[in-house]
Design an enzyme around this catalytic site. Structure first.
Site, PDB file in Angstrom:
ATOM      1  N   LYS A   1      34.429  44.922  35.659  1.00  0.00           N
ATOM      2  CA  LYS A   1      35.531  45.897  35.677  1.00  0.00           C
ATOM      3  C   LYS A   1      35.343  47.004  34.648  1.00  0.00           C
ATOM      4  CE  LYS A   1      39.222  43.579  38.047  1.00  0.00           C
ATOM      5  NZ  LYS A   1      40.539  42.959  38.003  1.00  0.00           N
TER       6      LYS A   1
ATOM      7  N   LYS B   1      33.000  39.916  47.520  1.00  0.00           N
ATOM      8  CA  LYS B   1      34.176  39.109  47.879  1.00  0.00           C
ATOM      9  C   LYS B   1      35.309  39.980  48.415  1.00  0.00           C
ATOM     10  CE  LYS B   1      36.549  39.138  43.506  1.00  0.00           C
ATOM     11  NZ  LYS B   1      37.213  38.589  42.393  1.00  0.00           N
TER      12      LYS B   1
ATOM     13  N   LYS C   1      41.487  42.890  46.545  1.00  0.00           N
ATOM     14  CA  LYS C   1      42.537  43.913  46.611  1.00  0.00           C
ATOM     15  C   LYS C   1      42.030  45.262  46.153  1.00  0.00           C
ATOM     16  CE  LYS C   1      45.345  40.457  44.661  1.00  0.00           C
ATOM     17  NZ  LYS C   1      46.322  39.911  43.740  1.00  0.00           N
TER      18      LYS C   1
HETATM   19  P1  TYM Z   1      43.798  37.236  41.560  1.00  0.00           P
HETATM   20  O1  TYM Z   1      45.146  37.864  41.554  1.00  0.00           O
HETATM   21  O2  TYM Z   1      42.614  38.144  41.626  1.00  0.00           O
HETATM   22  O3  TYM Z   1      43.667  36.212  42.748  1.00  0.00           O
HETATM   23  C1  TYM Z   1      44.613  35.165  42.954  1.00  0.00           C
HETATM   24  C2  TYM Z   1      43.893  33.923  43.452  1.00  0.00           C
HETATM   25  O4  TYM Z   1      43.169  34.215  44.636  1.00  0.00           O
HETATM   26  C3  TYM Z   1      41.809  33.800  44.506  1.00  0.00           C
HETATM   27  N1  TYM Z   1      40.952  34.739  45.247  1.00  0.00           N
HETATM   28  C4  TYM Z   1      40.014  34.363  46.145  1.00  0.00           C
HETATM   29  N2  TYM Z   1      39.627  33.154  46.578  1.00  0.00           N
HETATM   30  C5  TYM Z   1      38.644  33.109  47.516  1.00  0.00           C
HETATM   31  N3  TYM Z   1      38.058  34.226  48.032  1.00  0.00           N
HETATM   32  C6  TYM Z   1      38.412  35.474  47.618  1.00  0.00           C
HETATM   33  N4  TYM Z   1      37.845  36.558  48.133  1.00  0.00           N
HETATM   34  C7  TYM Z   1      39.445  35.572  46.625  1.00  0.00           C
HETATM   35  N5  TYM Z   1      40.047  36.622  46.015  1.00  0.00           N
HETATM   36  C8  TYM Z   1      40.957  36.093  45.167  1.00  0.00           C
HETATM   37  C9  TYM Z   1      41.530  33.881  43.008  1.00  0.00           C
HETATM   38  O5  TYM Z   1      40.443  33.055  42.640  1.00  0.00           O
HETATM   39  C10 TYM Z   1      42.855  33.402  42.431  1.00  0.00           C
HETATM   40  O6  TYM Z   1      42.901  31.990  42.387  1.00  0.00           O
HETATM   41  N6  TYM Z   1      43.092  36.204  36.714  1.00  0.00           N
HETATM   42  C11 TYM Z   1      43.733  35.737  37.949  1.00  0.00           C
HETATM   43  C12 TYM Z   1      45.225  35.496  37.816  1.00  0.00           C
HETATM   44  C13 TYM Z   1      45.596  34.570  36.713  1.00  0.00           C
HETATM   45  C14 TYM Z   1      45.436  33.158  36.718  1.00  0.00           C
HETATM   46  C15 TYM Z   1      45.961  32.721  35.459  1.00  0.00           C
HETATM   47  C16 TYM Z   1      44.930  32.230  37.628  1.00  0.00           C
HETATM   48  C17 TYM Z   1      46.167  34.930  35.540  1.00  0.00           C
HETATM   49  N7  TYM Z   1      46.390  33.833  34.787  1.00  0.00           N
HETATM   50  C18 TYM Z   1      45.957  31.387  35.108  1.00  0.00           C
HETATM   51  C19 TYM Z   1      44.927  30.885  37.264  1.00  0.00           C
HETATM   52  C20 TYM Z   1      45.445  30.471  36.012  1.00  0.00           C
HETATM   53  C21 TYM Z   1      43.516  36.777  39.026  1.00  0.00           C
HETATM   54  O7  TYM Z   1      43.378  37.945  38.731  1.00  0.00           O
HETATM   55  O8  TYM Z   1      43.630  36.278  40.293  1.00  0.00           O
END
Ligand code: TYM
Length: 339
Positions: free
Chosen positions: A115, A201, A204
């Protein structure tokens, strides 16, 4: 058992989020809360300000993400559903953990490298310390299980390292302050790929909306996106090995398999020798069939702002109460006097 996970309220919930994480959130809620476990699911709005953002959009997206999660099966009566901004203990614990996390650990994070790109000097400090807030998110509640997609694995390993070092440095062996959390990653849907490029992947932040299926997409849009998905000219193979070196085909077969609740080998048994002209409409119809009940619930729920705010207020209150004992223990362990 404490199950904790989060999602950033930036943009729509897409198929990657749903298959990689949210489906597991719901399954764990359904299976474990009846047996006395606590599930905490939150909107990582504090994480969302690590990148440039429009405040009004963040507020709207936060409410819409609540509607999306409830539509997917998160039940605010059984799970604690909240946003970080209403639980200041997350930010407080992050500061306490900043003393334990090492620059070298954060420098190795692939999300930071991706990023920030070449412009590290111009990236926000929040983007750099993002994984420390994520560690605080789970350690605050003594999380034992964290259901996430593959891309979050490295951040959870860092959370474990932070917990381990804090316990070593500031707690006695028989009375650790933090529990080491285990990531729960679905083997079949750990990484759903973009519909436009089987090597990146589904995300968003991809500028092309054609790269992802959103929960908000109507049936025509889903059919169109699947039809336009990048593929290769070969027919589908009879064996899994035949998908090697064919990332787009592999991704679509994988999506079909998880949506249908079968294995990729089962899918290939049905479609071996058929081209994408036959496979894509079948995949599109399956997606529409499975996603449209959720999308319909979402369209109704998102209109009820008062109900969405009430869910967050109630969840926030419960989360604050659960967060306090661990936060207090962390202050005490560090020798911070507060009376
Ligand atoms: P985020 O908002 O990017 O995504 C939320 C969840 O979706 C999963 N994910 C995917 N899984 C499979 N294939 C994909 N293409 C894909 N895109 C997204 C992510 O792995 C995630 O589980 N940093 C985290 C949010 C967060 C978090 C936490 C998660 C903040 N604090 C504590 C777990 C525990 C994030 O940006 O996820």
């Amino acid at each position: 058992m404490r199950i904790v996970s989060g999602i950033q309220p930036t943009g729509n919930l897409h198929l990657g989020n749903y298959l990689g994480a949210i489906r597991n959130w719901v399954a764990m809620q359904d299976e474990w809360t009846a047996k006395g476990a606590t599930c905490l699911y939150f909107l990582a709005d504090l994480h969302a300000i690590s990148m440039p953002h429009v405040p009004a959009e963040l507020a709207a997206n936060t409410r819409e993400m609540v509607a999306a999660l409830v539509s997917c099966g998160i039940d605010p009566d059984r799970s604690i559903l909240f946003n970080q901004a209403q639980v200041p203990q997350h930010a407080e614990l992050q500061w306490l953990l900043n003393g334990t996390a090492r620059m070298g650990w954060l420098n190795r994070m692939t999300q930071w490298k991706d990023k920030a790109g070449k412009n590290r000097e111009g990236a926000s400090v929040a983007l750099f310390t993002y994984p420390v807030l994520q560690a605080a998110d789970v350690l605050l509640y003594q999380a034992t299980h964290v259901p996430v997609g593959e891309d979050q694995k490295q951040h959870l390993e860092l959370a474990r390292d932070v917990a381990q070092k804090f316990n070593n440095d500031f707690a006695s062996e028989d009375k650790p302050v933090f529990t080491l959390p285990d990531p729960i990653i679905p083997p079949q849907a750990a990484r759903i790929m973009s519909l436009r490029d089987g090597n990146s992947k589904m995300s968003k932040s991809d500028p092309s909306d054609m790269s992802r299926i959103n929960l908000t997409d109507d049936a025509d849009t889903i059919m169109q996106k699947v039809k336009k998905a990048k593929t290769d000219p070969e027919p589908l193979p009879a064996e899994i090995e035949g998908l090697a070196g064919r990332p787009e085909a592999n991704n679509l077969v994988g999506i079909y398999a998880v949506m249908a609740g079968v294995t990729p080998a089962d899918v290939l048994r049905d479609f071996a020798g058929k081209g994408f002209g036959a496979f894509k409409p079948a995949l599109g119809e399956l997606l529409v069939e499975k996603l449209s009940p959720m999308a319909a619930r979402y369209r109704t729920l998102r209109e009820d702002r008062a109900a969405l705010d009430a869910i967050l207020a109630k969840g926030g209150e419960k989360a604050r109460a659960l967060a306090l004992p661990t936060l207090n223990a962390a202050y005490d362990a560090l020798g911070l006097v507060r009376s």
